[in-house]
Structure formats: structure tokens, C-alpha cells
Design a protein around this motif. Structure first.
Motif, PDB file in Angstrom:
ATOM      1  N   LEU A   1      11.987  27.292  28.483  1.00 43.43           N
ATOM      2  CA  LEU A   1      12.006  28.639  29.049  1.00 43.43           C
ATOM      3  C   LEU A   1      13.360  29.282  28.824  1.00 43.43           C
ATOM      4  CD1 LEU A   1      10.417  30.676  30.930  1.00 43.43           C
ATOM      5  CD2 LEU A   1      11.587  29.567  32.845  1.00 43.43           C
ATOM      6  N   GLU A   2      13.349  30.568  28.455  1.00 41.85           N
ATOM      7  CA  GLU A   2      14.575  31.361  28.354  1.00 41.85           C
ATOM      8  C   GLU A   2      14.611  32.349  29.516  1.00 41.85           C
ATOM      9  OE1 GLU A   2      17.033  31.028  25.951  1.00 41.85           O
ATOM     10  OE2 GLU A   2      15.895  29.250  25.330  1.00 41.85           O
ATOM     11  N   ILE A   3      15.699  32.335  30.269  1.00 38.35           N
ATOM     12  CA  ILE A   3      15.880  33.248  31.405  1.00 38.35           C
ATOM     13  C   ILE A   3      17.016  34.193  31.038  1.00 38.35           C
ATOM     14  CG2 ILE A   3      16.349  33.433  33.863  1.00 38.35           C
ATOM     15  CD1 ILE A   3      15.389  30.428  34.021  1.00 38.35           C
ATOM     16  N   PHE A   4      16.748  35.498  31.076  1.00 33.60           N
ATOM     17  CA  PHE A   4      17.656  36.482  30.504  1.00 33.60           C
ATOM     18  C   PHE A   4      18.569  37.119  31.554  1.00 33.60           C
ATOM     19  CE2 PHE A   4      14.015  36.205  27.694  1.00 33.60           C
ATOM     20  CZ  PHE A   4      14.620  36.043  26.458  1.00 33.60           C
ATOM     21  N   ASN A   5      19.623  37.752  31.051  1.00 27.56           N
ATOM     22  CA  ASN A   5      20.598  38.425  31.894  1.00 27.56           C
ATOM     23  C   ASN A   5      19.941  39.486  32.780  1.00 27.56           C
ATOM     24  OD1 ASN A   5      23.387  39.105  32.633  1.00 27.56           O
ATOM     25  ND2 ASN A   5      22.992  41.007  31.520  1.00 27.56           N
ATOM     26  N   ASP A   6      20.318  39.516  34.058  1.00 29.94           N
ATOM     27  CA  ASP A   6      19.838  40.498  35.042  1.00 29.94           C
ATOM     28  C   ASP A   6      18.343  40.374  35.343  1.00 29.94           C
ATOM     29  OD1 ASP A   6      22.384  41.429  35.060  1.00 29.94           O
ATOM     30  OD2 ASP A   6      21.974  43.307  34.015  1.00 29.94           O
TER      31      ASP A   6
END
Length: 437
Positions: free
Chosen positions: A25-30
Motif C-alpha cells: 500500500l502507498e499512503i500519500f502526503n496529506d
């Protein structure tokens, strides 16, 4: 900038028994990412691995591009808000909040200034001299939140922080959390078992079952485009109806009794060459009347739930209870006839979504060079897509002059300011039925 990457993560407490299975999983900025699922699905374990409170058995964790598998929790630049507040009862509200600055070399005056600032934002200023025993549940949760936010952490982790509050206060705190997340521009990862809470708060939802990701998507995608039967039944209130059907000679049967459904569903089953399936229909998509028509199914009203402008009819039909949402002024009768020809989803017996057409490959004009867009490509791979660079029949074109992307979505070109916006349009298709166009 604050972001997290989980790559092929496994976690086992007993040898050979994974409670987290191959999670990427990629969790992005903000981003306000919500992990949701039934009890025991692994969402809290995932959160604790990110925090460093649990070790990874296998796989890799990166925070802001730095490998974190063996790093101490105190070095991960994140804060944790626990379910049970975890306030120190012998300390005042002010001292509990300032506890969040324990590892920071601020002067006493600077600490006091920061405490008063965050206390005002959370309407706690008048309570700074009080003790936890003198606070309501909502105020205690605000103190825990203030302690997490005071050190300006880029990432805040929430483990079911509102579960101990009553329904009205929970809704109020949800709105406050969303407002604070936007104000502080933090990346938030939030764990809950409440799908209503997830739908209300998330920029993206991760639904987990038995330690695996079942689907990732925006609240809209999770509700309107589920890729698995468990997603359709978990997301949405009132709960979706599920009917097992079979098909022979282009005719549909339930328990060997002929029924009429949407022709599109029959076409999908024929495309995929399956003859048994689950059809799921939202309560508002089933029509009901007191008059028998050729394509309707007879039912008996057994319960009515009132929801203000709507009411929910529980109807005994097809050997099960069907839920039908109607307007509050609908005049129901004891015997009713249900119409099952409305919009519906179809799933195979392995609970995988069957679609009429599906796009599995994304052709882009050029492979991205900046780190954020490269991570978007990684997430598209996690979603089940193949991403290729090409010169013809492109789906995504980068306009260097304007600094924007042109994306071909269902035959029409739309403009994207950030490549990450692709995730709002491309559904999660990992592990679904590979047949079809």
C-alpha cells in the motif's frame, strides 16, 4: 511532505499463521486514509506496525523514503492517538498535553505557548487546569488529540479514537478531526470498524478481511463500484441485498424458480461463461408495489423501519428477507410485489465482481521521474494494473507546457493537475475475475 510505503508486508504471531498477508500500500502526503473491516481483520496490527509497536515478520516499511523496519518508534516522526485516551490521571490537562513534547528541546515558555495554542483550537483552554477525571469523554479525546498534534508530527495514527463516545458526540468529533487534518496538513491513518465513519471521513478507504486487503478506493468507489461481494455487503447502510441465482438458456432462476433481473446481468454472466452467481442490489434499487406485474416476485411484509424521509421495508420473498428503501409516505400493504430489474452487481461464487468490460493496462506518454508520481505508479500496480510507456493509444499524456496530465476516461479526455488523481477514476481490480474484455 509525509508519506508511507508498505511493500509485501506479512505479520505472524505464531509460526506459519499470518495475521497480515502480503500487504502492499502507498499512503500519500496529506491523505486521510481509513483502514476499515470487521474485528480481527488486521487493521490495528497494520497501524501498530507503522508506529513501530509491532515488528514486521516479512516485507518492508518506508516513511518519507526511509527504511523503518528496525527503527525505534520515537524516531518515526509520527504521533499515535489510542482508543482509550491513555491520559495520565495524576496530571492536569496542560501537563498531559505537554507530555507530547517530552522528546523536544523547547523552553518552558515555548512549551506553554504551544499548549495554549492547541488548547484554543480544540476548545480546551478553560480546562487546562482540570484533571482527566473531571472531563467528559469528548473532552478526554480532545486532550489525547492535542497531545498528538502539539509536536507538529507530519503523520498521525488513530486507533478507533471515537468508539467510546456516544453517537452525537462521535459525529461532532468526526467533523472536528477532518477540519484539523486540513488545517494542520497532516497525513492521517485512521482505524475503525464503523463503515459510516469510514465513508464520512476518508479520502481513501482500505477494506481488510482476514489480514488481506480486499479493496482500496475512494468512498464513492467503494459504494458504487465494489470489486468483491464482501465490500458490497460491508459498505453501505442499509445493507445490500444478496440473492444467489443460476442461469440456463438466458433465463435466470433462484432455487429453480424463474425470476426476472436486469438483462445486463445476464449478459455479464454469459461473457464470463458462469452459470451460478450472486446478485446484489441496494435497497433503493429494488422497486415494490401492491400490484402484481409480469416481472415481479410476490413477497410478504414482515417489518417496517422508519428513518424520517425514508422507511425500510423488510419483505419475505425468495426464501429470504429483502430490504427495500421507500419514501416515508409510501402506503405499504401486507402482500407486496418486488421488482428486481433495477441496477445491481453480479459476483461469481468466489465473491469476485463480474464486469462487462475492464481496463487492465494503462498506457502513459512517459514514465514519471519525480518521486511522488513514481509512487502513484506503484500504487496502480498494487491496484492490479499494468503500466506501460507507449507512443500510441495512450491513456495518460503529460502536457509539459501546462504542467498537467490529460487522462482518457471512458472515451473522454479530462485534465488532472496531479497524477495521484488517477486513483479517483481507476477502480481497484486486483484479484478479480480475469475474463472479459
Amino acid at each position: 511532505m509525509s508519506h508511507i510505503s508498505l511493500e509485501k508486508v506479512h505479520k505472524s504471531f505464531d509460526k506459519g499463521q499470518d495475521v497480515i498477508k502480503d500487504l502492499s500500500l502507498e499512503i500519500f502526503n496529506d491523505e486521510f486514509l481509513v483502514l476499515v473491516g470487521p474485528s480481527g481483520c488486521g487493521k490495528t496490527t497494520t497501524l501498530r506496525m507503522i508506529a513501530g509497536l509491532e515488528e514486521l515478520s516479512q516485507g518492508d516499511l518506508y516513511i518519507n523514503g526511509n527504511h523503518q523496519n528496525d527503527e525505534d518508534p520515537s524516531s518515526r516522526c509520527l504521533s499515535f492517538v489510542f482508543q482509550n485516551y491513555a491520559l495520565l490521571p495524576n496530571l492536569t490537562v496542560e501537563d498531559n498535553i505537554v507530555f507530547g513534547l517530552m522528546n523536544h528541546p523547547y523552553t518552558r515558555l515555548e512549551k506553554k505557548r504551544r499548549v495554549e495554542e492547541i488548547a484554543r483550537k480544540l476548545s480546551l483552554y478553560e480546562k487546562l487546569g482540570s484533571y482527566p477525571s473531571q472531563l467528559s469523554g469528548g473532552q478526554k479525546q480532545k486532550v489525547a488529540l492535542a497531545r498528538a498534534l502539539i509536536d507538529s508530527s507530519d503523520i498521525v495514527l488513530f486507533d478507533e479514537p471515537l468508539s467510546n463516545l456516544d453517537a452525537v458526540l462521535r459525529e461532532s468529533m468526526r467533523n472536528e478531526l477532518i477540519s484539523l487534518q486540513k488545517q494542520f496538513k497532516t497525513t492521517c491513518i485512521y482505524v475503525t470498524h464503523d463503515q459510516v465513519e469510514a465513508m464520512a471521513m476518508a479520502s481513501r478507504i482500505v477494506l481488510m478481511i482476514d489480514g488481506s486487503i480486499i479493496q482500496v478506493g475512494t468512498p464513492y468507489q467503494m459504494y458504487h463500484d465494489p470489486n468483491h461481494l464482501d465490500v458490497a455487503t460491508f459498505i453501505g447502510s442499509p445493507e445490500i441485498n444478496v440473492i444467489k441465482i443460476s442461469m440456463k438458456n438466458h433465463e435466470v432462476y433462484h432455487d429453480q424458480e424463474p425470476i426476472t433481473v436486469n438483462d445486463k446481468l445476464k449478459d455479464i454472466m454469459e461473457i464470463h461463461e458462469i452459470f451460478e452467481a450472486y446478485v446484489s442490489m441496494r435497497p433503493q434499487d429494488i422497486k415494490v408495489s401492491s400490484v402484481k406485474k409480469e416481472h415481479t416476485t410476490k413477497g410478504k411484509l414482515i417489518l417496517v423501519e422508519h428513518f424520517g424521509v425514508n422507511k425500510l421495508l423488510h419483505i419475505d420473498a425468495l426464501g429470504q428477507t429483502l430490504r427495500v428503501l421507500v419514501s416515508a409516505d409510501y402506503m405499504e400493504t401486507k402482500e407486496l410485489y418486488v421488482d428486481l430489474t433495477g441496477d445491481a452487481f453480479v459476483f461469481d461464487l468466489q465473491k469476485r465482481r463480474m464486469r462487462q468490460t475492464i481496463q487492465r493496462t494503462l498506457i502513459i506518454s512517459e514514465y514519471p521521474k519525480n518521486f511522488e508520481d513514481i509512487r502513484v505508479v506503484k500504487e496502480l500496480l498494487n491496484y492490479g494494473y499494468e503500466v506501460n510507456e507507449g507512443l500510441m493509444d495512450m491513456d495518460l499524456i503529460y502536457d509539459h507546457k501546462k504542467g498537467v496530465y490529460q487522462f482518457k476516461n471512458q472515451g473522454s479526455w479530462i485534465q488532472l493537475h496531479h497524477m495521484k488523481e488517477l486513483l479517483n477514476y481507476l477502480p481497484y481490480i486486483k484479484d478479480i475475475e480475469p475474463n472479459g474484455v
